[in-house]
Design an enzyme around this catalytic site. Structure first.
Site, short mmCIF file in Angstrom:
data_model
loop_
_atom_site.label_atom_id
_atom_site.label_comp_id
_atom_site.label_asym_id
_atom_site.label_seq_id
_atom_site.Cartn_x
_atom_site.Cartn_y
_atom_site.Cartn_z
N GLY A 242 0.83 -1.20 0.00
CA GLY A 242 0.00 0.00 0.00
C GLY A 242 0.86 1.24 0.00
N GLY A 243 0.26 2.35 -0.37
CA GLY A 243 0.96 3.62 -0.35
C GLY A 243 0.97 4.21 1.04
N ALA A 244 1.49 5.42 1.15
CA ALA A 244 1.56 6.10 2.44
C ALA A 244 0.15 6.36 2.97
CB ALA A 244 2.32 7.42 2.29
N HIS A 284 1.40 3.22 16.61
CA HIS A 284 1.42 1.79 16.27
C HIS A 284 1.41 0.94 17.53
CE1 HIS A 284 2.33 1.33 11.81
NE2 HIS A 284 2.15 2.63 11.98
N ARG A 287 -1.96 0.77 19.20
CA ARG A 287 -2.97 0.05 18.42
C ARG A 287 -2.83 -1.45 18.54
NH1 ARG A 287 -2.58 2.26 12.69
NH2 ARG A 287 -0.96 0.68 12.46
#
Length: 442
Positions: A242-244, A284, A287
């Protein structure tokens, strides 16, 4: 023991009354769900759903033989509608057991939110566990998590449950806790209930549940407790691209959120005086489930190839309480064979290119290119040979503008090659765009 689900939705149902969200707009027909309620062998009703008599009739059942009605919701839960002729609803105190005349036994299970869970044993030894909305077990019952088999008569023998119904989407950690305690194994039928409007109905709902080893059924479904239902196994190797800010890391974390003893491999490390990076790392960490362990390392090959060791020399940040680094949590796996979540390959490649001097043209041509090939080949070979469950994250950078510098173009090209080679060894390949996961393979 036969179980009929008169409803499978959240307390307010799906769609929620008056809610304009896209999920509720799509929850029509077979995707609409009333508040969760269970009818066990026509004699035991757990929780009430709007129009329970009508819901039972639609499922080909009747409430005339119901002898006990139990509630799992707290007093401030959904409004109760008790049809004429049904016993008055009640609750069983945590840890207490209720024996019914038809041979069922019901034991109240303490949960970590206001409410009550119920363990139900059938006359022939079948066992199911039902948890209220947003709940996880506060402690497994005596005998659960043992290896004494799947239970004796009246469900008193412990071991894994035959059927578990819980709020998988809102509390994947509850399922992880049950797996860690041995209450759920590969033969347990895990059915999601209390389904709300956080996940789009249809394929996306079933994809997310399958990744957790669970499934959803429509309202009115009847299930035979102890009857095996195959759920697609989590692919052993998955690459999430995936992209940013596409949601790729969150997607990768969701794929392992219902499993205990995951080793999160952070390849980015720490960066002094970079507050924005520190905020990303903190986000992160917050989460991730508390039962996961973290290793900050770019030495991925030993982790992939070692089925017996733990963090492989990385820094362990937050080991599971009461366990040493590299030990399991009662899942039945060999110590250290925890699933790996690698985030991410782009940062691993940056580190590798730093070490071989790939940013300097002369060094690159004098041996840096070959040194990098050897490192990426070793990583790909380790992915091919690994016996661990692996979910890896990487950036998809080939769709953007052409980098202005030679080193930028070199990194783009090498990451594209690494993604292709790594992905070729994975059973599943996902591309995340705008938070939506598109399956490229698997």
């Amino acid at each position: 023991m036969e179980l009929t689900l008169l409803g499978t939705g959240a307390p307010r149902g799906l769609p929620r009354p008056g809610c304009p969200c896209a999920v509720c707009a799509r929850a029509v027909g077979g995707e609409a769900r009333a508040a969760t309620a269970l009818l066990v062998d026509g004699a035991l009703l757990i929780d009430l759903t709007p129009g329970p008599a009508f819901a039972a009739a639609r499922a080909g059942q009747s409430l005339t033989a119901v002898r006990q009605v139990l509630l799992s919701h707290p007093h401030d839960g959904p409004a109760l509608e008790v049809p004429a002729g049904l016993p008055q609803p009640g609750r069983v105190a945590d840890g207490r057991e209720l024996a019914l005349l038809d041979g069922h036994r019901v034991r109240a299970v303490a949960v970590d939110v206001p409410g009550t869970g119920y363990e139900i044993g059938g006359p022939d030894g079948e066992r199911l566990l039902y948890l209220p909305p947003g709940a996880a077990p506060a402690g497994l019952g005596e005998g659960n998590g043992t290896t004494a088999g799947r239970g004796d008569a009246h469900g008193a023998g412990g071991g894994p449950y035959d059927l578990v119904l819980l709020d998988v989407l809102a509390r994947p950690d509850a399922l992880a806790r049950l797996r860690a305690g041995g209450a759920v194994d590969a033969a347990t039928d895990v059915v999601a209930v209390h389904i709300d409007h956080e996940v789009p109905p249809g394929p996306e709902l079933h994809r997310r549940l399958a990744a957790a080893g669970a499934r959803a059924v429509p309202d009115g479904s009847s299930l035979v407790v102890g009857e095996y239902h195959a759920v697609p196994d989590l692919p052993r190797r998955t690459l999430v691209l995936g992209g940013a800010r596409s949601g790729k890391s969150a997607e990768a974390e969701r794929r392992l959120a219902a499993f205990p003893d995951v080793l999160y491999v952070a390849t980015g490390g720490t960066r002094e005086d970079d507050t924005e990076w520190a905020q990303r790392v903190t986000l992160h960490r917050e989460r991730r489930p508390g039962s996961w362990r973290t290793a900050e390392t770019c030495d991925l090959v030993p982790l992939l190839l070692d089925d017996d060791a733990g963090a492989g020399g990385g820094t362990d940040l937050g080991a599971v309480p009461g366990t040493a680094p590299g030990t399991g949590t009662g899942t039945g796996r060999k110590p250290g064979a925890a699933p790996l979540l690698i985030d991410c390959l782009a940062l691993w490649l940056t580190h590798a290119m730093d070490e071989v001097g790939a940013w300097d043209d002369a060094t690159w041509e004098a041996g840096g290119r070959q040194a990098l090939r050897e490192r990426t080949d070793a990583l790909v070979a380790a992915v091919r040979a690994t016996r661990r469950t692996v979910v890896a994250v990487s950036n998809e950078v080939g769709s953007g503008v052409v980098p202005a510098t030679a080193s930028g173009r070199r990194f783009r090209d090498e990451l594209g090659r690494l993604n292709a080679a790594f992905g070729a060894e994975c059973e599943q390949l996902l591309l995340v765009v705008a938070g939506q996961a598109l399956a490229l393979r698997g």
